[in-house]
Design a protein around this motif. Structure first.
Motif, PDB file in Angstrom:
ATOM      1  N   LYS A 119       0.845  -1.212   0.000  1.00  0.00           N
ATOM      2  CA  LYS A 119       0.000   0.000   0.000  1.00  0.00           C
ATOM      3  C   LYS A 119       0.880   1.262   0.000  1.00  0.00           C
ATOM      4  O   LYS A 119       0.690   2.192   0.801  1.00  0.00           O
ATOM      5  CB  LYS A 119      -0.950  -0.008   1.200  1.00  0.00           C
ATOM      6  CG  LYS A 119      -1.960  -1.156   1.133  1.00  0.00           C
ATOM      7  CD  LYS A 119      -2.951  -1.086   2.263  1.00  0.00           C
ATOM      8  CE  LYS A 119      -4.069  -2.094   2.135  1.00  0.00           C
ATOM      9  NZ  LYS A 119      -3.686  -3.444   1.703  1.00  0.00           N
ATOM     10  N   ASP A 174       2.304   4.706  -1.485  1.00  0.00           N
ATOM     11  CA  ASP A 174       1.837   5.829  -2.305  1.00  0.00           C
ATOM     12  C   ASP A 174       3.011   6.288  -3.170  1.00  0.00           C
ATOM     13  O   ASP A 174       3.956   6.894  -2.678  1.00  0.00           O
ATOM     14  CB  ASP A 174       1.363   6.966  -1.393  1.00  0.00           C
ATOM     15  CG  ASP A 174       0.758   8.105  -2.189  1.00  0.00           C
ATOM     16  OD1 ASP A 174       0.959   8.140  -3.422  1.00  0.00           O
ATOM     17  OD2 ASP A 174       0.092   8.955  -1.576  1.00  0.00           O
ATOM     18  N   ARG A 228       2.952  10.713  -4.750  1.00  0.00           N
ATOM     19  CA  ARG A 228       3.142  11.974  -4.024  1.00  0.00           C
ATOM     20  C   ARG A 228       4.636  12.211  -3.800  1.00  0.00           C
ATOM     21  O   ARG A 228       5.396  11.245  -3.634  1.00  0.00           O
ATOM     22  CB  ARG A 228       2.450  11.913  -2.663  1.00  0.00           C
ATOM     23  CG  ARG A 228       0.942  12.185  -2.773  1.00  0.00           C
ATOM     24  CD  ARG A 228       0.227  11.774  -1.523  1.00  0.00           C
ATOM     25  NE  ARG A 228       0.676  12.522  -0.353  1.00  0.00           N
ATOM     26  CZ  ARG A 228       0.401  12.161   0.896  1.00  0.00           C
ATOM     27  NH1 ARG A 228      -0.285  11.063   1.127  1.00  0.00           N
ATOM     28  NH2 ARG A 228       0.812  12.896   1.905  1.00  0.00           N
ATOM     29  N   ASN A 247       6.144   5.240   4.962  1.00  0.00           N
ATOM     30  CA  ASN A 247       5.961   5.223   3.500  1.00  0.00           C
ATOM     31  C   ASN A 247       7.282   5.384   2.751  1.00  0.00           C
ATOM     32  O   ASN A 247       7.444   4.846   1.658  1.00  0.00           O
ATOM     33  CB  ASN A 247       4.962   6.312   3.096  1.00  0.00           C
ATOM     34  CG  ASN A 247       3.533   5.839   3.274  1.00  0.00           C
ATOM     35  OD1 ASN A 247       3.140   4.809   2.730  1.00  0.00           O
ATOM     36  ND2 ASN A 247       2.768   6.544   4.075  1.00  0.00           N
TER      37      ASN A 247
END
Lengths: 268, 308
Positions: free
Chosen positions: B123, B125, B128, B137
């Motif tokens: 998951k 990202d 960005r 992240n």
């Protein structure tokens, strides 16, 4: 080998594009301002005024001692822009690019990620100096184009050969600053040291040339200063052997920096 | 015959000026192993990894990756490895996808479907700028970079730091898959549960030295189980203390706590002789094994310091 260098060069130019645009726009604005100023300056007899100054002082600040040439556009630009402001300002661009890619990246932990890939450390140093050279060429080319365009619009007599020679003369100064930064990065992981030494050395070279007009000691060693040669390049045209010699010195410093960087601990 | 040793260190020592990083570390990691470097913060785990990756020059000793000397031949050694640094960071202005594409180009490949699959599983990202992402992240992007090119050897420094428990579990599943494919993993961690679940063998590091190298299952077998029994009346301590494998007995009113190594059959029989209201036997953990070894290691170190 060359692929990883090219990848790093193109990636850094992309990341730093806003900074390059800012440098190009700032320098272009400066050139436009001085070109636009020239027609009004042209009417004032500054040459007569300047002839009253000591020749050593005039030469120290980029004037051709035999003829101050403020009555020509290129003479005016060389005196006001290329003789003092630009060569000292331009050293920061390549220095910052080299430091951004090397010691600043090291401090931020980026090199731990980068060197996980099969990349030789010397590739990074070479890529940093190449990127700095390309980054330097962009505002220089912009200045040439903008100077010619604004001269055309202002009705000022300025040729590509004249402005191109002066602008191109900045390249060895920038390359030397970038390669001094690369040399320091090879030995030290602190980015502030690299910036201070590179900018400091260029200022020392500049002062060596200025003081050569006043002090015997500096007069004896003035040929070691790139500014001694630079003053000749912008006033009488580029002397290619000395021009290439300074690019060669920059290449040599880069090689030594790369060799040192191969041998030291990297990262935390 | 092709060597099966993928990572080897021999009397590896690194001093940072007057400060010891690691000393006399000798490891041998075979192909297909999931190997853990276990130790508290500052023990020297990251230093061992950085020496293996050629970021640091050994003061003495040597280390190699896939037969290539980590210092002298580091570029070739890095061709078939994936690395996750302890806190992955690279050009915060770039998006995760831009960073993945860059590292793929540096490895002369293209961004592949494996990267997309990993991004979906973790998951992550990717669209960005990284400066807007949390530490976890960032770490996911580092993990994808380390794994996307399907390396033969994976080296990870504190791989799950910053990941939430669900993603830690997903990470452990990925490590299991890597093991099933016969690839080698070296990971450092101070998370015992993670190492216990993921690793076949561990090297426990204490103040820059290897305390013990052992298979995880052997360490667990050697560690005592915690047994709690609650009776209707106070038990007789001596009945339990004489049993084989019982190393300590602690009675508090009707409750009794035991440490038992090996088989608990004798304890069960003795407990059954009493009227019992509760019984609990906890499986041994790597954490307990580590704490015991570490305490012993500290005592040895303290004794050494006293003598010197």
């Amino acid at each position: 080998m060359t692929r990883s260098i090219l990848v790093m060069v193109s990636q850094t130019l992309t990341v730093r594009r806003n900074s390059l645009i800012a440098w190009s726009v700032s320098l272009a604005a400066l050139v436009i301002m001085y070109v636009a100023l020239f027609p009004s300056i042209e009417k004032i007899d500054l040459d007569t005024l300047l002839e009253a100054y000591p020749k050593e002082l005039l030469r120290a600040f980029g004037f051709d001692e035999s003829k101050t040439q403020l009555d020509t556009a290129i003479g005016f630009l060389n005196t006001e822009l290329f003789g003092f402001i630009l060569p000292l300002a331009i050293v920061f661009l390549p220095t910052l690019v080299v430091v951004h890619m090397t010691s600043r990246a090291e401090e931020r932990g980026y090199l731990d990620a980068l060197f996980a890939a099969p990349i030789a450390r010397w590739h990074l140093i070479v890529a940093a100096v190449l990127t700095a050279t390309v980054a330097l060429a962009i505002p220089i080319a912009t200045m040439i184009v903008v100077a010619l365009g604004s001269a055309q619009l202002s009705g000022v007599d300025l040729t590509l050969g004249q402005i191109g020679g002066s602008a191109l003369s900045l390249l060895p100064i920038g390359a030397l600053a970038g390669s001094i930064a690369a040399l320091v990065v090879g030995a030290s992981r602190r980015h502030g040291v690299a910036i201070a030494v590179a900018a400091g050395m260029i200022v020392v070279f500049y002062l060596m040339n200025v003081l050569a007009g006043f002090l015997r000691f500096f007069d004896d060693i003035k040929t070691l200063s790139i500014f001694h040669h630079y003053t000749d390049w912008i006033n009488t045209g580029i002397n290619w052997p000395s021009f290439m010699a300074f690019l060669g010195v920059a290449a040599l410093l880069t090689v030594i920096g790369a060799a040192l960087f191969e041998r030291r601990d990297v990262g935390a | 015959m092709q060597s099966t040793t993928v990572i080897e260190t021999s009397a590896l020592t690194k001093w940072f000026g007057r400060h010891r990083g690691v000393e006399d570390v000798s490891l041998r990691i075979e192909r297909g192993e999931v190997y853990g470097l276990l130790g508290p913060n500052g023990a020297g785990k990251s230093t061992v990894i950085r020496l293996l990756l050629g970021m640091l020059r050994p003061t003495s000793g040597s280390c190699s990756l896939a037969g290539h000397d980590s210092w002298g031949d580091r570029v070739r050694g890095h061709e078939h490895i994936g690395v996750l640094p302890s806190e992955f960071a690279y050009e915060d202005d770039l998006t995760g996808r831009q960073v993945l594409r860059l590292f793929a180009r540096l490895r002369r490949t293209e961004l592949n479907s494996r990267a997309d699959e990993l991004a979906e599983r973790l998951k992550a990202d990717l669209d960005r700028p990284q400066k807007e992402l949390s530490r976890g992240n960032h770490q996911k992007i580092g993990l994808i970079i380390a794994l996307a090119h399907e390396p033969d050897l994976l080296i990870m420094d504190e791989p799950t730091s910053g990941l939430d428990p669900l993603m830690q579990e997903e990470f452990l599943r990925i490590v299991d898959e890597i093991r099933e494919r016969g690839r080698t993993v070296l990971l450092s961690s101070h998370n015992m549960a993670e190492v216990e679940r993921a690793c076949d063998r561990v090297a426990m590091i204490h103040e820059g030295r290897v305390l013990e190298i052992e298979r995880v299952d052997s360490l667990l077998e050697r560690s005592p189980k915690d047994v709690l029994a609650v009776f209707t009346s106070p038990p007789r301590t001596e009945d339990f203390a004489r049993l084989e494998g019982v190393s300590s007995v602690d009675v508090d009113g009707n409750s009794m706590r035991l440490k038992v190594k090996g088989n608990v059959d004798g304890v069960l029989r003795e407990v059954a002789k009493n009227e019992t209201t509760d019984f609990l036997c906890e499986r041994p953990s790597l954490e307990r094994a580590f704490v015991e070894l570490y305490s012993a290691g500290s005592e040895v170190a303290d004794a050494g310091n006293t003598e010197s």
